[in-house]
Motif scaffolding. Structure first.
Motif, PDB file in Angstrom:
ATOM      1  N   ILE A  26       0.858  -1.185   0.000  1.00 13.41           N
ATOM      2  CA  ILE A  26       0.000   0.000   0.000  1.00 13.41           C
ATOM      3  C   ILE A  26       0.894   1.235   0.000  1.00 13.41           C
ATOM      4  O   ILE A  26       1.980   1.240   0.595  1.00 13.41           O
ATOM      5  CB  ILE A  26      -0.921   0.003   1.235  1.00 13.41           C
ATOM      6  N   ALA A  27       0.453   2.292  -0.635  1.00 11.78           N
ATOM      7  CA  ALA A  27       1.238   3.527  -0.718  1.00 11.78           C
ATOM      8  C   ALA A  27       1.535   4.077   0.679  1.00 11.78           C
ATOM      9  O   ALA A  27       0.622   4.160   1.518  1.00 11.78           O
ATOM     10  CB  ALA A  27       0.489   4.574  -1.525  1.00 11.78           C
ATOM     11  N   PRO A  28       2.786   4.449   0.954  1.00 14.47           N
ATOM     12  CA  PRO A  28       3.150   4.973   2.279  1.00 14.47           C
ATOM     13  C   PRO A  28       2.302   6.164   2.712  1.00 14.47           C
ATOM     14  O   PRO A  28       1.942   6.279   3.885  1.00 14.47           O
ATOM     15  CB  PRO A  28       4.625   5.370   2.110  1.00 14.47           C
ATOM     16  N   GLU A  29       1.965   7.020   1.784  1.00  8.51           N
ATOM     17  CA  GLU A  29       1.177   8.195   2.141  1.00  8.51           C
ATOM     18  C   GLU A  29      -0.217   7.812   2.629  1.00  8.51           C
ATOM     19  O   GLU A  29      -0.775   8.458   3.522  1.00  8.51           O
ATOM     20  CB  GLU A  29       1.076   9.145   0.946  1.00  8.51           C
ATOM     21  N   LEU A  30      -0.761   6.734   2.086  1.00  9.57           N
ATOM     22  CA  LEU A  30      -2.070   6.270   2.530  1.00  9.57           C
ATOM     23  C   LEU A  30      -1.983   5.728   3.958  1.00  9.57           C
ATOM     24  O   LEU A  30      -2.901   5.947   4.766  1.00  9.57           O
ATOM     25  CB  LEU A  30      -2.594   5.189   1.584  1.00  9.57           C
ATOM     26  N   ILE A  31      -0.898   5.038   4.247  1.00  4.90           N
ATOM     27  CA  ILE A  31      -0.677   4.572   5.622  1.00  4.90           C
ATOM     28  C   ILE A  31      -0.604   5.763   6.565  1.00  4.90           C
ATOM     29  O   ILE A  31      -1.241   5.782   7.632  1.00  4.90           O
ATOM     30  CB  ILE A  31       0.608   3.729   5.720  1.00  4.90           C
ATOM     31  N   ARG A  32       0.164   6.769   6.191  1.00  4.19           N
ATOM     32  CA  ARG A  32       0.317   7.946   7.055  1.00  4.19           C
ATOM     33  C   ARG A  32      -1.026   8.619   7.312  1.00  4.19           C
ATOM     34  O   ARG A  32      -1.344   8.982   8.456  1.00  4.19           O
ATOM     35  CB  ARG A  32       1.281   8.957   6.410  1.00  4.19           C
ATOM     36  N   GLU A  33      -1.830   8.771   6.266  1.00  2.00           N
ATOM     37  CA  GLU A  33      -3.135   9.426   6.421  1.00  2.00           C
ATOM     38  C   GLU A  33      -4.020   8.658   7.401  1.00  2.00           C
ATOM     39  O   GLU A  33      -4.715   9.262   8.237  1.00  2.00           O
ATOM     40  CB  GLU A  33      -3.827   9.523   5.060  1.00  2.00           C
ATOM     41  N   ARG A  34      -4.007   7.327   7.304  1.00  2.38           N
ATOM     42  CA  ARG A  34      -4.877   6.516   8.163  1.00  2.38           C
ATOM     43  C   ARG A  34      -4.367   6.453   9.594  1.00  2.38           C
ATOM     44  O   ARG A  34      -5.161   6.380  10.530  1.00  2.38           O
ATOM     45  CB  ARG A  34      -5.041   5.127   7.558  1.00  2.38           C
ATOM     46  N   VAL A  35      -3.050   6.490   9.770  1.00  2.00           N
ATOM     47  CA  VAL A  35      -2.502   6.578  11.128  1.00  2.00           C
ATOM     48  C   VAL A  35      -2.878   7.922  11.745  1.00  2.00           C
ATOM     49  O   VAL A  35      -3.243   8.011  12.925  1.00  2.00           O
ATOM     50  CB  VAL A  35      -0.969   6.396  11.116  1.00  2.00           C
ATOM     51  N   ALA A  36      -2.826   8.974  10.947  1.00  2.00           N
ATOM     52  CA  ALA A  36      -3.154  10.315  11.444  1.00  2.00           C
ATOM     53  C   ALA A  36      -4.584  10.398  11.947  1.00  2.00           C
ATOM     54  O   ALA A  36      -4.851  11.033  12.974  1.00  2.00           O
ATOM     55  CB  ALA A  36      -2.916  11.355  10.345  1.00  2.00           C
ATOM     56  N   ARG A  37      -5.510   9.745  11.260  1.00  4.53           N
ATOM     57  CA  ARG A  37      -6.908   9.834  11.701  1.00  4.53           C
ATOM     58  C   ARG A  37      -7.318   8.695  12.626  1.00  4.53           C
ATOM     59  O   ARG A  37      -8.429   8.688  13.155  1.00  4.53           O
ATOM     60  CB  ARG A  37      -7.842   9.896  10.491  1.00  4.53           C
ATOM     61  N   GLY A  38      -6.420   7.707  12.831  1.00  4.37           N
ATOM     62  CA  GLY A  38      -6.665   6.678  13.831  1.00  4.37           C
ATOM     63  C   GLY A  38      -7.253   5.390  13.324  1.00  4.37           C
ATOM     64  O   GLY A  38      -7.462   4.456  14.108  1.00  4.37           O
ATOM     65  N   SER A  39      -7.528   5.264  12.023  1.00  2.00           N
ATOM     66  CA  SER A  39      -8.113   4.027  11.513  1.00  2.00           C
ATOM     67  C   SER A  39      -7.070   2.926  11.330  1.00  2.00           C
ATOM     68  O   SER A  39      -7.420   1.765  11.117  1.00  2.00           O
ATOM     69  CB  SER A  39      -8.852   4.279  10.201  1.00  2.00           C
ATOM     70  N   ILE A  40      -5.798   3.297  11.400  1.00  2.00           N
ATOM     71  CA  ILE A  40      -4.692   2.335  11.473  1.00  2.00           C
ATOM     72  C   ILE A  40      -3.860   2.654  12.701  1.00  2.00           C
ATOM     73  O   ILE A  40      -3.568   3.817  12.975  1.00  2.00           O
ATOM     74  CB  ILE A  40      -3.797   2.376  10.219  1.00  2.00           C
ATOM     75  N   ALA A  41      -3.497   1.620  13.442  1.00  2.00           N
ATOM     76  CA  ALA A  41      -2.547   1.752  14.549  1.00  2.00           C
ATOM     77  C   ALA A  41      -1.297   0.950  14.226  1.00  2.00           C
ATOM     78  O   ALA A  41      -1.384  -0.132  13.625  1.00  2.00           O
ATOM     79  CB  ALA A  41      -3.165   1.256  15.862  1.00  2.00           C
ATOM     80  N   ILE A  42      -0.152   1.492  14.598  1.00  4.86           N
ATOM     81  CA  ILE A  42       1.122   0.764  14.461  1.00  4.86           C
ATOM     82  C   ILE A  42       1.705   0.643  15.868  1.00  4.86           C
ATOM     83  O   ILE A  42       2.440   1.519  16.328  1.00  4.86           O
ATOM     84  CB  ILE A  42       2.107   1.488  13.528  1.00  4.86           C
ATOM     85  N   PRO A  43       1.357  -0.421  16.591  1.00  5.21           N
ATOM     86  CA  PRO A  43       1.871  -0.588  17.956  1.00  5.21           C
ATOM     87  C   PRO A  43       3.377  -0.844  17.932  1.00  5.21           C
ATOM     88  O   PRO A  43       3.833  -1.902  17.509  1.00  5.21           O
ATOM     89  CB  PRO A  43       1.103  -1.800  18.482  1.00  5.21           C
ATOM     90  N   ALA A  44       4.140   0.158  18.351  1.00  2.00           N
ATOM     91  CA  ALA A  44       5.607   0.061  18.267  1.00  2.00           C
ATOM     92  C   ALA A  44       6.224   0.909  19.369  1.00  2.00           C
ATOM     93  O   ALA A  44       6.563   2.070  19.175  1.00  2.00           O
ATOM     94  CB  ALA A  44       6.091   0.523  16.892  1.00  2.00           C
ATOM     95  N   ASN A  45       6.375   0.313  20.532  1.00  2.90           N
ATOM     96  CA  ASN A  45       6.988   1.008  21.664  1.00  2.90           C
ATOM     97  C   ASN A  45       8.415   1.419  21.320  1.00  2.90           C
ATOM     98  O   ASN A  45       9.170   0.645  20.717  1.00  2.90           O
ATOM     99  CB  ASN A  45       6.977   0.084  22.892  1.00  2.90           C
ATOM    100  N   VAL A  46       8.797   2.617  21.707  1.00  2.00           N
ATOM    101  CA  VAL A  46      10.137   3.121  21.391  1.00  2.00           C
ATOM    102  C   VAL A  46      11.233   2.277  22.026  1.00  2.00           C
ATOM    103  O   VAL A  46      12.390   2.316  21.581  1.00  2.00           O
ATOM    104  CB  VAL A  46      10.286   4.586  21.839  1.00  2.00           C
ATOM    105  N   ASN A  47      10.884   1.489  23.045  1.00  2.00           N
ATOM    106  CA  ASN A  47      11.877   0.664  23.734  1.00  2.00           C
ATOM    107  C   ASN A  47      11.861  -0.805  23.309  1.00  2.00           C
ATOM    108  O   ASN A  47      12.563  -1.617  23.904  1.00  2.00           O
ATOM    109  CB  ASN A  47      11.684   0.752  25.246  1.00  2.00           C
TER     110      ASN A  47
END
Length: 435
Positions: A26-47
């Motif tokens: 999927i296009a990276p920009e589409l991922i970014r848009e969906r993460v921004a509005r909350g319909s996609i989550a990327i669970p990735a703790n900084v640690n």
């Protein structure tokens, strides 16, 4: 450091977003848009240093979680690490550490340090164990016990946390007034319900939600809003307590997003087949299309030993109807702590359910996988069929054990293989249909 959601809202493409885009085609920009509005989550703790990030939500492959962890009866962490390895080998996208045995801190750190896939935790389990050891009873658990545990688990690298913030006094009263067969079956839900009833106070996970958001924002922990009032049998499905909690979870989704904290919402466990689609649509509507994480749902209560199957039946319909993340159910559900084989069977069965839904959802690559298998079967190309199988080891063993060496057809049909017969007599060049 910004959370994935905060970065997305600032127009930034993080490495995690790029990795998810590549994996999902999927296009990276589409991922970014969906993460921004909350319909996609990327669970990735900084640690969580060893993590390969994955996305959960709109337009992505349906993900599968495997539960592992010690218990008071089986406190040894080593078998659980083997289960983690088996889950990863079988294609799980996440594991949840549900440890309640000795040395919970050690168990969690070893699981997170060992896991290349996202790790979830349930802080209330450890807070409860801590309260019993330090204060003598669950009902003596303090707000500080809970917040301290959340902070510790976030610092250790937990990518997402189940937090039973929606178990409110209002939801409990709704359950009491309507009545239930199984009352509260969520372990975390029962802990906090017992505490609330004894102390006659509101849920501290609800009253301290802003402080919890501070912690999650600091480490980019995704909140998985737990379904503490989920139905534990089909007779209790879609009742007032469940829906009262869901309405509250929708409000908590809004509050988290305002802070730039990623959220998933957890859903019901036991639901009759004809109620599943409605449950999914209710969650998506009330929680503004936040990623939905379901246990099963199990479509009947009468199949102990086969509940991985009852869950897969419900899981496919749930995912077709909007669920994004399936928590596996093993053959040991309702019976005992799962074995290594149970973990294997649970992950594979849940992945089959997820893939069946991906075909309907139009997920890139899903139909192509099935088509490749169909073409390999037409050619009786066994090596390719075995390579494409969702469980190649089992397929190869069955093929080797029950077929004479060198035979192209399988022993089910033998000399009367439909594929061989049609290949022999069906010539497209001379077929009248093509003239």
């Amino acid at each position: 450091m910004a959370t994935q959601m905060q970065a997305a809202r600032e127009g930034k493409l993080t490495d995690a977003m790029k990795m998810v885009a590549e994996a999902e085609h999927i296009a990276p920009e589409l991922i970014r848009e969906r993460v921004a509005r909350g319909s996609i989550a990327i669970p990735a703790n900084v640690n969580h240093a060893a993590l390969k990030p994955e996305g959960v939500g709109e337009g992505l492959r349906v993900k599968v979680n495997a539960n592992i962890g010690t218990s008071s009866t089986y406190p040894d962490i080593e078998p659980e690490l083997k289960k983690l390895d088996e889950a990863v080998k079988c294609g799980a996208n996440a594991v949840m550490d549900l440890s309640t045995g000795d040395n919970i801190d050690v168990s969690r750190k070893r699981i997170i340090g060992h896991s290349p896939i996202m790790v979830g935790t349930v802080p209330l389990y450890q807070a409860t164990v801590r309260a019993i050891r330090e204060h003598g009873a669950v009902i003596e658990m303090t707000d500080e016990d809970i917040l301290q545990t959340i902070e510790e688990q976030a610092k250790d690298g937990a990518d997402f946390m189940t937090l039973h913030c929606g178990v409110t006094r209002r939801a409990i009263e709704a359950m009491r007034r309507q009545g239930r067969v199984m009352d509260v079956v969520s372990r975390g839900g029962s802990f906090i319900t017992g505490w609330m009833l004894h102390n006659e106070m509101e849920n501290p996970l609800y009253t301290h939600y802003d402080e919890i958001l501070d912690i999650c924002a600091k480490y980019d922990v995704t909140i998985s809003l737990g379904d503490g009032m989920r139905p534990g049998c089909t007779a209790d499905a879609t009742d007032r307590a469940q829906l009262t909690e869901l309405i509250t979870l929708g409000e908590l989704v809004d509050r988290a997003w305002k802070r730039g904290v990623q959220v998933m919402v957890e859903g019901p466990g036991h639901v009759p087949y004809d109620q599943i689609a409605a449950n999914m649509k209710l969650e998506k509507r009330l929680c503004r299309n936040a990623p939905f994480y379901v246990l099963g749902p199990l479509v009947t209560d009468i199949a102990p030993g086969y509940d991985h199957i009852t869950a897969a039946i419900g899981g496919t319909l749930a995912a077709v109807s909007g669920a994004d993340f399936l928590c596996y159910v093993t053959p040991a559900e309702h019976l005992c702590l799962p074995t290594l084989q149970d973990v294997h069977d649970g992950v594979i069965t849940s992945r089959i359910a997820a893939h069946a839904a991906d075909l309907v959802r139009g997920v890139p690559g899903a139909k192509e996988w099935d088509l490749a298998m169909a073409k390999a079967r037409k050619q009786l190309d066994w090596e390719k069929q075995l390579a494409l199988a969702i469980d190649p080891d089992l397929a190869r063993k069955r093929r080797g054990d029950r077929n004479p060496a060198g035979e192209k057809a399988c022993s089910m049909c033998g000399d009367y293989c439909a594929v061989e017969i049609i290949q022999k007599y069906f010539d497209k060049k001379t077929c009248p249909v093509n003239d």
